[in-house]
Design a protein around this motif. Sequence first.
Motif, PDB file in Angstrom:
ATOM      1  N   MET A 171       0.698  -1.018  -0.083  1.00 13.77           N
ATOM      2  CA  MET A 171       0.113   0.152  -0.134  1.00 13.77           C
ATOM      3  C   MET A 171       0.899   1.203   0.069  1.00 13.77           C
ATOM      4  SD  MET A 171      -3.072  -0.576   2.548  1.00 13.77           S
ATOM      5  CE  MET A 171      -3.674  -2.168   2.665  1.00 13.77           C
ATOM      6  N   SER A 172       2.081   1.224   0.704  1.00  9.87           N
ATOM      7  CA  SER A 172       3.027   2.518   0.911  1.00  9.87           C
ATOM      8  C   SER A 172       3.475   2.712  -0.521  1.00  9.87           C
ATOM      9  CB  SER A 172       3.874   2.194   1.563  1.00  9.87           C
ATOM     10  OG  SER A 172       3.442   2.083   3.027  1.00  9.87           O
ATOM     11  N   LEU A 173       3.965   1.634  -1.402  1.00  9.38           N
ATOM     12  CA  LEU A 173       4.403   1.674  -2.520  1.00  9.38           C
ATOM     13  C   LEU A 173       3.300   2.172  -3.578  1.00  9.38           C
ATOM     14  CD1 LEU A 173       6.734  -1.386  -2.870  1.00  9.38           C
ATOM     15  CD2 LEU A 173       7.543   0.785  -2.452  1.00  9.38           C
ATOM     16  N   ALA A 174       2.217   1.751  -3.400  1.00  6.57           N
ATOM     17  CA  ALA A 174       1.146   2.067  -4.478  1.00  6.57           C
ATOM     18  C   ALA A 174       0.699   3.547  -4.237  1.00  6.57           C
ATOM     19  CB  ALA A 174      -0.106   1.052  -4.094  1.00  6.57           C
ATOM     20  N   SER A 175       0.797   3.902  -2.731  1.00  2.00           N
ATOM     21  CA  SER A 175       0.377   5.536  -2.817  1.00  2.00           C
ATOM     22  C   SER A 175       1.713   6.470  -3.399  1.00  2.00           C
ATOM     23  CB  SER A 175       0.325   5.557  -1.082  1.00  2.00           C
ATOM     24  OG  SER A 175       0.522   6.951  -0.738  1.00  2.00           O
ATOM     25  N   VAL A 176       2.910   6.040  -2.976  1.00  2.00           N
ATOM     26  CA  VAL A 176       3.882   6.788  -3.619  1.00  2.00           C
ATOM     27  C   VAL A 176       3.920   6.915  -5.205  1.00  2.00           C
ATOM     28  CG1 VAL A 176       6.537   6.934  -4.011  1.00  2.00           C
ATOM     29  CG2 VAL A 176       5.367   6.320  -1.747  1.00  2.00           C
ATOM     30  N   LEU A 177       3.482   5.564  -6.088  1.00  2.00           N
ATOM     31  CA  LEU A 177       3.407   5.528  -7.392  1.00  2.00           C
ATOM     32  C   LEU A 177       2.023   6.241  -7.702  1.00  2.00           C
ATOM     33  CD1 LEU A 177       4.032   1.764  -8.179  1.00  2.00           C
ATOM     34  CD2 LEU A 177       5.185   3.836  -9.088  1.00  2.00           C
ATOM     35  N   HIS A 178       0.981   6.323  -7.021  1.00  2.00           N
ATOM     36  CA  HIS A 178      -0.231   6.995  -7.302  1.00  2.00           C
ATOM     37  C   HIS A 178       0.043   8.519  -7.487  1.00  2.00           C
ATOM     38  CE1 HIS A 178      -4.447   7.633  -7.682  1.00  2.00           C
ATOM     39  NE2 HIS A 178      -4.573   8.730  -6.904  1.00  2.00           N
ATOM     40  N   LYS A 179       1.001   9.027  -6.626  1.00  2.00           N
ATOM     41  CA  LYS A 179       1.179  10.223  -6.519  1.00  2.00           C
ATOM     42  C   LYS A 179       2.546  10.689  -7.358  1.00  2.00           C
ATOM     43  CE  LYS A 179       0.689  10.704  -1.423  1.00  2.00           C
ATOM     44  NZ  LYS A 179       1.326  10.419  -0.134  1.00  2.00           N
ATOM     45  N   GLY A 180       2.951   9.823  -8.234  1.00  2.00           N
ATOM     46  CA  GLY A 180       4.219  10.055  -9.172  1.00  2.00           C
ATOM     47  C   GLY A 180       5.262  10.496  -8.489  1.00  2.00           C
ATOM     48  N   ARG A 181       5.709  10.106  -7.243  1.00  4.76           N
ATOM     49  CA  ARG A 181       6.983  10.560  -6.682  1.00  4.76           C
ATOM     50  C   ARG A 181       7.807   9.542  -6.578  1.00  4.76           C
ATOM     51  NH1 ARG A 181       6.186  14.898  -3.052  1.00  4.76           N
ATOM     52  NH2 ARG A 181       8.337  14.891  -3.229  1.00  4.76           N
ATOM     53  N   GLY A 182       9.024   9.917  -6.435  1.00  4.94           N
ATOM     54  CA  GLY A 182      10.510   8.876  -6.374  1.00  4.94           C
ATOM     55  C   GLY A 182      10.146   7.757  -5.354  1.00  4.94           C
ATOM     56  N   ILE A 183      10.482   6.620  -5.354  1.00  7.10           N
ATOM     57  CA  ILE A 183      10.699   5.522  -4.491  1.00  7.10           C
ATOM     58  C   ILE A 183      11.817   5.185  -3.813  1.00  7.10           C
ATOM     59  CG2 ILE A 183       9.798   3.164  -4.247  1.00  7.10           C
ATOM     60  CD1 ILE A 183       8.171   3.453  -6.927  1.00  7.10           C
ATOM     61  N   ALA A 184      11.726   5.378  -2.486  1.00  6.30           N
ATOM     62  CA  ALA A 184      12.875   4.817  -1.562  1.00  6.30           C
ATOM     63  C   ALA A 184      13.057   3.191  -1.791  1.00  6.30           C
ATOM     64  CB  ALA A 184      12.754   5.252  -0.217  1.00  6.30           C
ATOM     65  N   LEU A 185      14.414   2.822  -2.046  1.00  6.63           N
ATOM     66  CA  LEU A 185      14.615   1.207  -2.497  1.00  6.63           C
ATOM     67  C   LEU A 185      14.211   0.527  -1.360  1.00  6.63           C
ATOM     68  CD1 LEU A 185      17.919   1.483  -4.811  1.00  6.63           C
ATOM     69  CD2 LEU A 185      15.293   1.041  -5.327  1.00  6.63           C
ATOM     70  N   GLY A 186      14.180   0.888   0.052  1.00  2.29           N
ATOM     71  CA  GLY A 186      14.288  -0.027   1.081  1.00  2.29           C
ATOM     72  C   GLY A 186      12.752  -0.590   0.984  1.00  2.29           C
ATOM     73  N   GLY A 187      11.836   0.203   0.486  1.00  2.83           N
ATOM     74  CA  GLY A 187      10.436  -0.223   0.658  1.00  2.83           C
ATOM     75  C   GLY A 187      10.270  -1.308  -0.453  1.00  2.83           C
ATOM     76  N   VAL A 188      10.956  -1.093  -1.455  1.00  2.00           N
ATOM     77  CA  VAL A 188      11.006  -2.252  -2.553  1.00  2.00           C
ATOM     78  C   VAL A 188      11.537  -3.438  -2.029  1.00  2.00           C
ATOM     79  CG1 VAL A 188      11.626  -2.547  -4.920  1.00  2.00           C
ATOM     80  CG2 VAL A 188      10.900  -0.410  -4.372  1.00  2.00           C
ATOM     81  N   GLU A 189      12.851  -3.332  -1.590  1.00  2.00           N
ATOM     82  CA  GLU A 189      13.546  -4.534  -0.963  1.00  2.00           C
ATOM     83  C   GLU A 189      12.431  -5.179   0.110  1.00  2.00           C
ATOM     84  OE1 GLU A 189      17.966  -2.534  -1.625  1.00  2.00           O
ATOM     85  OE2 GLU A 189      17.058  -2.760   0.609  1.00  2.00           O
ATOM     86  N   LEU A 190      11.856  -4.607   1.001  1.00  2.80           N
ATOM     87  CA  LEU A 190      11.109  -5.146   1.921  1.00  2.80           C
ATOM     88  C   LEU A 190       9.985  -5.898   1.262  1.00  2.80           C
ATOM     89  CD1 LEU A 190       9.862  -5.625   4.907  1.00  2.80           C
ATOM     90  CD2 LEU A 190       8.744  -3.412   4.548  1.00  2.80           C
ATOM     91  N   TYR A 191       9.492  -5.295   0.262  1.00  2.00           N
ATOM     92  CA  TYR A 191       8.241  -5.739  -0.584  1.00  2.00           C
ATOM     93  C   TYR A 191       8.550  -7.146  -1.215  1.00  2.00           C
ATOM     94  CZ  TYR A 191       4.624  -6.113  -4.093  1.00  2.00           C
ATOM     95  OH  TYR A 191       3.664  -6.330  -4.987  1.00  2.00           O
ATOM     96  N   ASN A 192       9.527  -6.912  -1.826  1.00  2.00           N
ATOM     97  CA  ASN A 192      10.052  -8.212  -2.718  1.00  2.00           C
ATOM     98  C   ASN A 192      10.593  -9.504  -1.826  1.00  2.00           C
ATOM     99  OD1 ASN A 192       9.792  -7.365  -5.172  1.00  2.00           O
ATOM    100  ND2 ASN A 192      11.772  -6.703  -5.596  1.00  2.00           N
TER     101      ASN A 192
END
Length: 189
Positions: free
Chosen positions: A159-180
Amino acid sequence: MIGVAEAEARLAGMSEKRAAHARRVAAVCVELAKRFGADVEAARLAGLLHDVCREWPPEALLAAAVRHGIPVGPLECAQPVALLHGPVAAAELAAAGLDDATARAIALHTVGGAGMTTLEKCLYLADFSEPGREFPGAATVRLLAQTSLDDAVAEAARMSLASVLHKGRGIALGGVELYNELNDRLGRL
Ligand SMILES: [Fe+2]
Ligand SMILES: [Fe+2]
């Protein structure tokens, strides 16, 4: 050594609203720590202290990050409050005697990262889902957290990543690492 008395004193320097949030996060974090087997007193302290730098001005966070050797790239410069209040709080509190495990939980509480401990996941989840959080999805995460720490954290990260994507902002890699990492563990990469 920082204990609950010192944490309470630090809360007194914050706005009522933020201090109330910190107390709710501490209560949920303690509950999660009991349920999933993390250090309960560390969970309480992590919850009380996690946002001690959340009300600092962006310039102060950037200056403190540089002072503590926290990496500051274009993303941190663009979103200093969101991305630096956790790592800066962790560094400031560690310098004041907070133990490493609790400090790392505070550092990771907003974005997350790979290889998170149970305590770190409890704080991440408590911050995301404390009862004051009313956005759609918080209830789903609270429900998942009744039975599975990893399922709940994976959904919060999604949900956090989806919200950042929805806003069109840059994504901190830690969140992607956690998700994967969690999706891999849960068998749904
Ligand atoms: Fe925070
Ligand atoms: Fe928070």
